[in-house]
Design a protein around this motif. Structure first.
Motif, mmCIF file in Angstrom:
data_model
loop_
_atom_site.group_PDB
_atom_site.id
_atom_site.type_symbol
_atom_site.label_atom_id
_atom_site.label_comp_id
_atom_site.label_asym_id
_atom_site.label_seq_id
_atom_site.Cartn_x
_atom_site.Cartn_y
_atom_site.Cartn_z
ATOM 1 N N VAL A 31 0.839 -1.203 0.000
ATOM 2 C CA VAL A 31 0.000 0.000 0.000
ATOM 3 C C VAL A 31 0.874 1.253 0.000
ATOM 4 O O VAL A 31 1.741 1.418 0.863
ATOM 5 N N VAL A 32 0.629 2.128 -0.972
ATOM 6 C CA VAL A 32 1.329 3.413 -1.037
ATOM 7 C C VAL A 32 0.455 4.456 -0.356
ATOM 8 O O VAL A 32 -0.667 4.725 -0.786
ATOM 9 N N GLU A 33 0.968 5.035 0.691
ATOM 10 C CA GLU A 33 0.254 6.081 1.416
ATOM 11 C C GLU A 33 0.628 7.443 0.847
ATOM 12 O O GLU A 33 1.816 7.787 0.773
ATOM 13 N N GLY A 34 -0.368 8.205 0.423
ATOM 14 C CA GLY A 34 -0.107 9.549 -0.088
ATOM 15 C C GLY A 34 0.854 9.529 -1.265
ATOM 16 O O GLY A 34 0.644 8.818 -2.241
ATOM 17 N N ASP A 35 1.933 10.309 -1.147
ATOM 18 C CA ASP A 35 2.898 10.452 -2.239
ATOM 19 C C ASP A 35 4.149 9.601 -2.022
ATOM 20 O O ASP A 35 5.156 9.793 -2.692
ATOM 21 N N GLU A 36 4.083 8.630 -1.116
ATOM 22 C CA GLU A 36 5.263 7.828 -0.785
ATOM 23 C C GLU A 36 5.481 6.720 -1.814
ATOM 24 O O GLU A 36 5.535 5.534 -1.481
ATOM 25 N N LEU A 37 5.606 7.110 -3.079
ATOM 26 C CA LEU A 37 5.681 6.137 -4.162
ATOM 27 C C LEU A 37 6.960 5.321 -4.136
ATOM 28 O O LEU A 37 6.933 4.090 -4.271
ATOM 29 N N GLU A 38 8.091 5.976 -4.006
ATOM 30 C CA GLU A 38 9.371 5.277 -4.130
ATOM 31 C C GLU A 38 9.516 4.148 -3.106
ATOM 32 O O GLU A 38 9.948 3.041 -3.452
ATOM 33 N N SER A 39 9.148 4.418 -1.875
ATOM 34 C CA SER A 39 9.252 3.372 -0.858
ATOM 35 C C SER A 39 8.274 2.239 -1.148
ATOM 36 O O SER A 39 8.580 1.061 -0.922
ATOM 37 N N GLY A 40 7.093 2.573 -1.671
ATOM 38 C CA GLY A 40 6.125 1.541 -2.040
ATOM 39 C C GLY A 40 6.641 0.671 -3.172
ATOM 40 O O GLY A 40 6.476 -0.562 -3.151
ATOM 41 N N GLN A 41 7.270 1.285 -4.162
ATOM 42 C CA GLN A 41 7.837 0.501 -5.269
ATOM 43 C C GLN A 41 8.946 -0.428 -4.777
ATOM 44 O O GLN A 41 9.065 -1.560 -5.266
ATOM 45 N N GLU A 42 9.743 0.046 -3.840
ATOM 46 C CA GLU A 42 10.801 -0.800 -3.291
ATOM 47 C C GLU A 42 10.206 -1.995 -2.543
ATOM 48 O O GLU A 42 10.708 -3.124 -2.648
ATOM 49 N N ARG A 43 9.119 -1.767 -1.790
ATOM 50 C CA ARG A 43 8.478 -2.872 -1.081
ATOM 51 C C ARG A 43 7.853 -3.859 -2.062
ATOM 52 O O ARG A 43 7.910 -5.073 -1.861
ATOM 53 N N LEU A 44 7.249 -3.332 -3.128
ATOM 54 C CA LEU A 44 6.686 -4.215 -4.154
ATOM 55 C C LEU A 44 7.790 -5.050 -4.787
ATOM 56 O O LEU A 44 7.637 -6.272 -4.970
ATOM 57 N N ALA A 45 8.907 -4.415 -5.137
ATOM 58 C CA ALA A 45 10.028 -5.145 -5.731
ATOM 59 C C ALA A 45 10.498 -6.258 -4.801
ATOM 60 O O ALA A 45 10.770 -7.390 -5.243
ATOM 61 N N GLY A 46 10.583 -5.961 -3.521
ATOM 62 C CA GLY A 46 11.010 -6.970 -2.559
ATOM 63 C C GLY A 46 10.051 -8.147 -2.504
ATOM 64 O O GLY A 46 10.465 -9.310 -2.450
ATOM 65 N N ALA A 47 8.741 -7.849 -2.537
ATOM 66 C CA ALA A 47 7.735 -8.918 -2.500
ATOM 67 C C ALA A 47 7.783 -9.757 -3.774
ATOM 68 O O ALA A 47 7.651 -10.991 -3.726
ATOM 69 N N VAL A 48 7.971 -9.117 -4.935
ATOM 70 C CA VAL A 48 8.078 -9.857 -6.195
ATOM 71 C C VAL A 48 9.318 -10.741 -6.185
ATOM 72 O O VAL A 48 9.272 -11.910 -6.584
ATOM 73 N N THR A 49 10.441 -10.203 -5.706
ATOM 74 C CA THR A 49 11.674 -10.989 -5.621
ATOM 75 C C THR A 49 11.478 -12.206 -4.725
ATOM 76 O O THR A 49 11.861 -13.331 -5.091
ATOM 77 N N GLN A 50 10.891 -12.005 -3.557
ATOM 78 C CA GLN A 50 10.646 -13.112 -2.636
ATOM 79 C C GLN A 50 9.757 -14.174 -3.274
ATOM 80 O O GLN A 50 9.983 -15.373 -3.119
ATOM 81 N N THR A 51 8.731 -13.717 -3.990
ATOM 82 C CA THR A 51 7.792 -14.650 -4.618
ATOM 83 C C THR A 51 8.488 -15.472 -5.696
ATOM 84 O O THR A 51 8.319 -16.696 -5.771
ATOM 85 N N LEU A 52 9.279 -14.808 -6.531
ATOM 86 C CA LEU A 52 10.028 -15.530 -7.559
ATOM 87 C C LEU A 52 11.043 -16.485 -6.938
ATOM 88 O O LEU A 52 11.214 -17.620 -7.411
#
Length: 310
Positions: free
Chosen positions: A90-111
């Motif tokens: 979940v991206v809160e407000g304008d905190e896009l960059e940190s949200g993208q990093e968390r998404l990348a981490g979750a995708v990496t873990q899943t792969l």
């Protein structure tokens, strides 16, 4: 456990029976457990409006993962495959960059877990997180050729001072170059009026093959996709729903005045899945606030269905 910001919601829907011949999506999908998810299809939501807002688009894509799950729930299952829902980043407000990093981490873990992640966006800023996750997963394997096939009316190669829904593939180009890899990126469905001369020039500079929406005839599509698949070993498929005509997909940030017919986008999904090269996918830019009779959500869910269990 794959790290996300919140657990997946409960699925529900019609129940005709508990036998395999009666199963629907909501009966088969399970919430994330601590056990093995190898060989499963793993859904991952990315609730983000920040990139679209920065790109001066219509906000509302943060509600898309919930709408997509609702549209998937009643679908009948003919080819059973383990389905797991990992929850949402979940991206809160304008905190896009940190949200993208968390998404990348979750995708990496899943792969890394041996599962096939399908990310439910979110604006097309989702793509940076999805693609970065794949790059991180293969960081120690530089010989594998990574390809990105984007079904989209737009190149999303903008050069901006911050990340937006219009910059993800230039951002991924920069990351790819940093890893010492060749950049393999192709776009099907490009709208000439929807992209400036500067964007066409950037695509040419980066060697990006593309097929205009008006040229997306069945034979041309097959040839275009096959030629791209021959150049790569693994594929990241990203679907921006604004590639579809507005009559089919009204609920997007930028509805298409022309678009590529739904059945041709569906055929691309089947073609790339049949190749055996797709390792991660995402579906982005659904905006439920502007959808009509859940048309866009249902169209998106059918594409996800074909990629996951079709």
């Amino acid at each position: 456990m794959i790290q996300t910001d919140r657990e997946a919601p409960r699925y529900s829907g019609r129940v005709d029976g508990s036998g395999a011949q009666h199963l629907r999506w909501h009966q088969l999908v399970t919430a994330q457990q601590s056990g093995d998810i190898q060989d499963s299809v793993a859904l991952l939501g990315f609730c983000s409006d920040a990139g679209v807002k920065r790109n001066q688009g219509r906000v509302g894509a943060s509600d898309a993962p919930a709408a997509l799950r609702a549209a998937l729930s009643p679908m009948a299952i003919h080819n059973q495959r383990e389905l797991v829902d990992l929850g949402d980043v979940v991206v809160e407000g304008d905190e896009l960059e940190s949200g993208q990093e968390r998404l990348a981490g979750a995708v990496t873990q899943t792969l890394n877990s041996g599962a096939f992640p399908i990310v439910l966006g979110g604006g097309h800023e989702t793509a940076y997180g999805t693609g970065l996750g794949l790059l991180q997963h293969l960081a120690d394997d530089r010989s594998t050729r990574i390809g990105i096939l984007n079904l989209d009316a737009h190149f999303d190669l903008r050069d901006e001072s911050q990340r937006t829904s219009g910059t993800p593939f230039l951002d991924l180009y920069n990351q790819t170059v940093q890893q010492g890899r060749d950049f393999h990126y192709a776009v099907l469905g490009i709208s000439r009026p929807g992209n400036t001369v500067a964007l066409f020039n950037k695509a040419e500079e980066l060697g990006v093959p593309y097929l205009l929406d008006e040229d997306c005839e069945p034979a041309q599509i097959i040839e275009f996709v096959d030629a791209f698949l021959e150049r790569i070993d693994v594929l990241y498929l990203t679907i921006d729903l604004d590639v579809l005509p507005a009559s089919v997909a009204p609920g997007v940030s930028a509805p298409a005045g022309f678009g590529v017919p739904f059945e041709r986008i569906l055929s691309v999904c089947r073609q790339v899945v049949a190749s055996g090269k797709v390792v991660v996918a995402d579906v982005v830019e659904l905006n439920p606030r502007y959808d009509i009779d859940s048309r866009t959500a249902r169209s998106a869910a059918r594409l996800i269905y074909e990629i996951a269990v079709g």
